[in-house]
Design a protein around this motif. Structure first.
Motif, PDB file in Angstrom:
ATOM      1  N   MET A  82       0.829  -1.213   0.000  1.00  0.00           N
ATOM      2  CA  MET A  82       0.000   0.000   0.000  1.00  0.00           C
ATOM      3  C   MET A  82       0.863   1.262   0.000  1.00  0.00           C
ATOM      4  O   MET A  82       0.561   2.245  -0.676  1.00  0.00           O
ATOM      5  N   ALA A  83       1.955   1.225   0.767  1.00  0.00           N
ATOM      6  CA  ALA A  83       2.833   2.395   0.844  1.00  0.00           C
ATOM      7  C   ALA A  83       3.531   2.673  -0.480  1.00  0.00           C
ATOM      8  O   ALA A  83       3.969   3.800  -0.725  1.00  0.00           O
ATOM      9  N   ASP A  84       3.654   1.651  -1.333  1.00  0.00           N
ATOM     10  CA  ASP A  84       4.257   1.847  -2.646  1.00  0.00           C
ATOM     11  C   ASP A  84       3.215   2.095  -3.740  1.00  0.00           C
ATOM     12  O   ASP A  84       3.581   2.359  -4.892  1.00  0.00           O
ATOM     13  N   ARG A  85       1.938   2.020  -3.403  1.00  0.00           N
ATOM     14  CA  ARG A  85       0.879   2.276  -4.374  1.00  0.00           C
ATOM     15  C   ARG A  85       0.170   3.605  -4.111  1.00  0.00           C
ATOM     16  O   ARG A  85      -0.234   4.301  -5.043  1.00  0.00           O
ATOM     17  N   TRP A  86      -0.025   3.943  -2.841  1.00  0.00           N
ATOM     18  CA  TRP A  86      -0.864   5.070  -2.451  1.00  0.00           C
ATOM     19  C   TRP A  86      -0.049   6.330  -2.221  1.00  0.00           C
ATOM     20  O   TRP A  86       1.178   6.306  -2.169  1.00  0.00           O
ATOM     21  N   ASP A 135       3.256   3.056   9.735  1.00  0.00           N
ATOM     22  CA  ASP A 135       4.701   2.881   9.841  1.00  0.00           C
ATOM     23  C   ASP A 135       5.353   2.699   8.474  1.00  0.00           C
ATOM     24  O   ASP A 135       6.391   3.296   8.189  1.00  0.00           O
ATOM     25  N   SER A 136       4.762   1.856   7.627  1.00  0.00           N
ATOM     26  CA  SER A 136       5.334   1.647   6.297  1.00  0.00           C
ATOM     27  C   SER A 136       5.345   2.947   5.507  1.00  0.00           C
ATOM     28  O   SER A 136       6.322   3.275   4.828  1.00  0.00           O
ATOM     29  N   ALA A 137       4.245   3.710   5.585  1.00  0.00           N
ATOM     30  CA  ALA A 137       4.161   4.960   4.836  1.00  0.00           C
ATOM     31  C   ALA A 137       5.126   6.006   5.380  1.00  0.00           C
ATOM     32  O   ALA A 137       5.803   6.708   4.621  1.00  0.00           O
ATOM     33  N   SER A 138       5.222   6.129   6.708  1.00  0.00           N
ATOM     34  CA  SER A 138       6.079   7.168   7.287  1.00  0.00           C
ATOM     35  C   SER A 138       7.555   6.870   7.063  1.00  0.00           C
ATOM     36  O   SER A 138       8.355   7.780   6.824  1.00  0.00           O
ATOM     37  N   THR A 139       7.938   5.605   7.139  1.00  0.00           N
ATOM     38  CA  THR A 139       9.323   5.239   6.874  1.00  0.00           C
ATOM     39  C   THR A 139       9.682   5.495   5.417  1.00  0.00           C
ATOM     40  O   THR A 139      10.768   5.993   5.106  1.00  0.00           O
ATOM     41  N   ALA A 140       8.746   5.173   4.516  1.00  0.00           N
ATOM     42  CA  ALA A 140       9.007   5.361   3.089  1.00  0.00           C
ATOM     43  C   ALA A 140       8.969   6.828   2.674  1.00  0.00           C
ATOM     44  O   ALA A 140       9.623   7.220   1.699  1.00  0.00           O
ATOM     45  N   TYR A 209       3.622  13.203  -2.355  1.00  0.00           N
ATOM     46  CA  TYR A 209       4.223  11.974  -1.849  1.00  0.00           C
ATOM     47  C   TYR A 209       3.588  10.731  -2.450  1.00  0.00           C
ATOM     48  O   TYR A 209       3.585   9.664  -1.846  1.00  0.00           O
ATOM     49  N   HIS A 210       3.044  10.887  -3.662  1.00  0.00           N
ATOM     50  CA  HIS A 210       2.640   9.720  -4.433  1.00  0.00           C
ATOM     51  C   HIS A 210       3.885   8.991  -4.931  1.00  0.00           C
ATOM     52  O   HIS A 210       4.945   9.586  -5.122  1.00  0.00           O
ATOM     53  N   VAL A 211       3.732   7.718  -5.165  1.00  0.00           N
ATOM     54  CA  VAL A 211       4.768   6.941  -5.826  1.00  0.00           C
ATOM     55  C   VAL A 211       4.322   6.738  -7.266  1.00  0.00           C
ATOM     56  O   VAL A 211       3.135   6.510  -7.522  1.00  0.00           O
ATOM     57  N   ALA A 212       5.242   6.868  -8.201  1.00  0.00           N
ATOM     58  CA  ALA A 212       4.885   6.704  -9.611  1.00  0.00           C
ATOM     59  C   ALA A 212       4.167   5.371  -9.809  1.00  0.00           C
ATOM     60  O   ALA A 212       4.712   4.315  -9.501  1.00  0.00           O
ATOM     61  N   ARG A 213       2.964   5.420 -10.320  1.00  0.00           N
ATOM     62  CA  ARG A 213       2.137   4.215 -10.411  1.00  0.00           C
ATOM     63  C   ARG A 213       2.701   3.186 -11.391  1.00  0.00           C
ATOM     64  O   ARG A 213       2.464   2.002 -11.251  1.00  0.00           O
ATOM     65  N   ASN A 214       3.481   3.653 -12.377  1.00  0.00           N
ATOM     66  CA  ASN A 214       3.993   2.684 -13.341  1.00  0.00           C
ATOM     67  C   ASN A 214       5.072   1.781 -12.766  1.00  0.00           C
ATOM     68  O   ASN A 214       5.494   0.831 -13.430  1.00  0.00           O
ATOM     69  N   THR A 215       5.538   2.056 -11.554  1.00  0.00           N
ATOM     70  CA  THR A 215       6.526   1.165 -10.944  1.00  0.00           C
ATOM     71  C   THR A 215       5.892  -0.151 -10.506  1.00  0.00           C
ATOM     72  O   THR A 215       6.562  -1.174 -10.417  1.00  0.00           O
ATOM     73  N   LEU A 216       4.605  -0.135 -10.194  1.00  0.00           N
ATOM     74  CA  LEU A 216       3.896  -1.357  -9.843  1.00  0.00           C
ATOM     75  C   LEU A 216       2.945  -1.808 -10.936  1.00  0.00           C
ATOM     76  O   LEU A 216       2.674  -2.992 -11.088  1.00  0.00           O
ATOM     77  N   GLY A 217       2.398  -0.829 -11.671  1.00  0.00           N
ATOM     78  CA  GLY A 217       1.473  -1.174 -12.733  1.00  0.00           C
ATOM     79  C   GLY A 217       0.287  -1.950 -12.206  1.00  0.00           C
ATOM     80  O   GLY A 217      -0.284  -1.619 -11.166  1.00  0.00           O
TER      81      GLY A 217
END
Length: 430
Positions: A82-86, A135-140, A209-217
């Motif tokens: 979720m932290a890498d998608r949201w 925690d995952s989101a804040s660390t990332a 603080y979005h993560v580029a969505r194409n990294t997960l697709g």
């Protein structure tokens, strides 16, 4: 030296090394973290005190901690995805709102006299689910807040670890014990308010603080988790740190799960005295967080991590043998010192050495091991206390930490740390 993360020194004064100098959004992130940690510190004293009023059985009291840590085994990996998608900022403030509601509900139950061990377990379990996402989101999010500068990452972690040990370990526990003595429900109402304030501050962060969505697709959950696990496994230093941190937490929870009973039954401390004993460890932790960069400059990050484990192990043995509360307090100070040096360095290495698009998932895998180990540590502490007395938990914890220091001397070396942190970053993703 090559493994010192640019030999960063921790902040000492406003201005060049102040909060705003790190990044425009860092004051909001630091403020949200600090106020939330204050609430956590209040509850960290109030919750075991409440559990101890409901049962004097070490296994029952430690079971409250066990259940509250189980979500890290069940949800750490999905939370990392979720932290890498949201939008990581959004995930954080929503998690805070959820935790505020749950904590307020517990406070109402305590106020009305309807709180029991079962309710403590249920609420603790649900709050911990939200903890995994936060925690995952804040660390990332931290590396992006400070523009992925390794020096700033370490300085920022020094600020955050320093705050943790000031408000969560020093200010919060005595305040929690004092408030609990006045009214059992007030500490939990205070914790709920802290989550609300944290949520407001996080929403004031202006960066994207979005993560580029194409990294997960469109890849599935299993494949996304697998990518994070595989990358972490291929990094010798981060793999070793994750395993060591898991056993480190087993040792820590073996003590902390029964610490309230240790303070009460061995030294005859009341609620406020127990809270003060919890708090004294923050003196060592504050010093450790402030001096982590200097120790790295002198010895290198690899050696600093090993020294931290040695100090933590000795601290456990000092507490185990303590003839009085003053010696136990000295043990807590040493424990805080070792834990702070360890945490600043291991977090900074993971954040500096992991590509942004993987950081949430790598954090999820790390937390699965490290936080997922905590229930076993809490259970171990309860069993040891029941079978061999309260001091035995500290003896076993010390032995574990000293053994980990020996293991770290082989697995966390200068050359491996230098390889992890050396540019270019994309060379580490293979």
């Amino acid at each position: 030296m090559a493994d010192t993360l640019h030999n960063a020194s921790p902040p000492r004064r406003p201005g060049r090394f102040g909060l705003s100098a790190l990044a425009p959004d860092f004051p909001m992130l630091w403020g949200a973290t600090t106020v939330s940690l204050l609430g956590n510190g209040i509850s960290s004293a109030a919750l075991p005190l409440l559990a101890a009023t409901l049962s004097s059985d070490p296994i029952v009291v430690s079971s409250v901690v066990v259940v509250g840590r189980l979500p890290w085994l069940l949800f750490a990996l999905p939370a990392g995805v979720m932290a890498d998608r949201w939008d990581r900022k959004r995930a954080m403030w929503i998690s805070d709102l959820v935790r505020a509601g749950l904590t307020a509900g517990l406070a109402v139950a305590v106020a009305t006299g309807s709180a029991g061990i079962a309710l403590l377990m249920v609420v603790g379990f649900l709050i911990a689910i939200a903890d995994t996402v936060f925690d995952s989101a804040s660390t990332a999010v931290l590396p992006k807040v400070v523009a992925n500068d390794p020096e700033k990452i370490q300085r920022a972690n020094s600020w955050l670890v320093g705050s943790r040990n000031t408000v969560e370990s020093f200010v919060g526990p005595p305040l929690g014990g004092l408030l609990f003595s006045v009214s059992r429900s007030v500490p939990f109402f205070g914790d709920a308010v802290s989550f609300l304030v944290s949520s407001v501050l996080l929403r004031r962060m202006r960066g994207d603080y979005h993560v580029a969505r194409n990294t997960l697709g469109d890849i599935g959950l299993r494949q996304a988790i697998s990518e994070g696990f595989t990358w972490l496994w291929r990094q010798p230093v981060l793999r070793a740190i994750t395993g060591i941190a898991g056993l480190f937490n087993v040792a820590c929870l073996a003590q902390s799960a029964i610490f309230v009973l240790f303070a009460q039954q061995v030294f005859g401390l009341g609620a406020f005295g127990f809270s003060l004993l919890l708090a004294v460890g923050s003196f060592g932790a504050l010093f450790g967080a402030a001096q982590a960069g200097r120790l790295n400059k002198w010895f290198g990050t690899a050696v600093s991590l090993r020294l931290a484990l040695v100090v933590a192990g000795v601290a456990c043995l000092v507490t185990a043998a303590a003839p009085n509360v003053w010696t136990a307090g000295a043990g807590e100070i040493l424990a805080g010192l070792g834990a702070a040096i360890w945490n600043v360095n291991q977090m900074s290495l993971r954040q500096s050495g992991t590509p942004d698009h993987l950081l949430g998932r790598v954090t999820g895998v790390h937390r699965l091991v490290t936080y997922g180990a905590m229930p076993f540590g809490a259970l171990l502490g309860g069993v040891l206390a029941s079978l061999s007395g309260l001091r035995m938990s500290f003896v076993v914890a010390g032995a574990i930490m000293l053994a980990l220091a020996v293991f770290a001397s082989v697995t966390i070396t200068r050359s491996r740390v230098a390889e992890l942190t050396a540019p270019p970053a994309d060379s580490q993703s293979a």
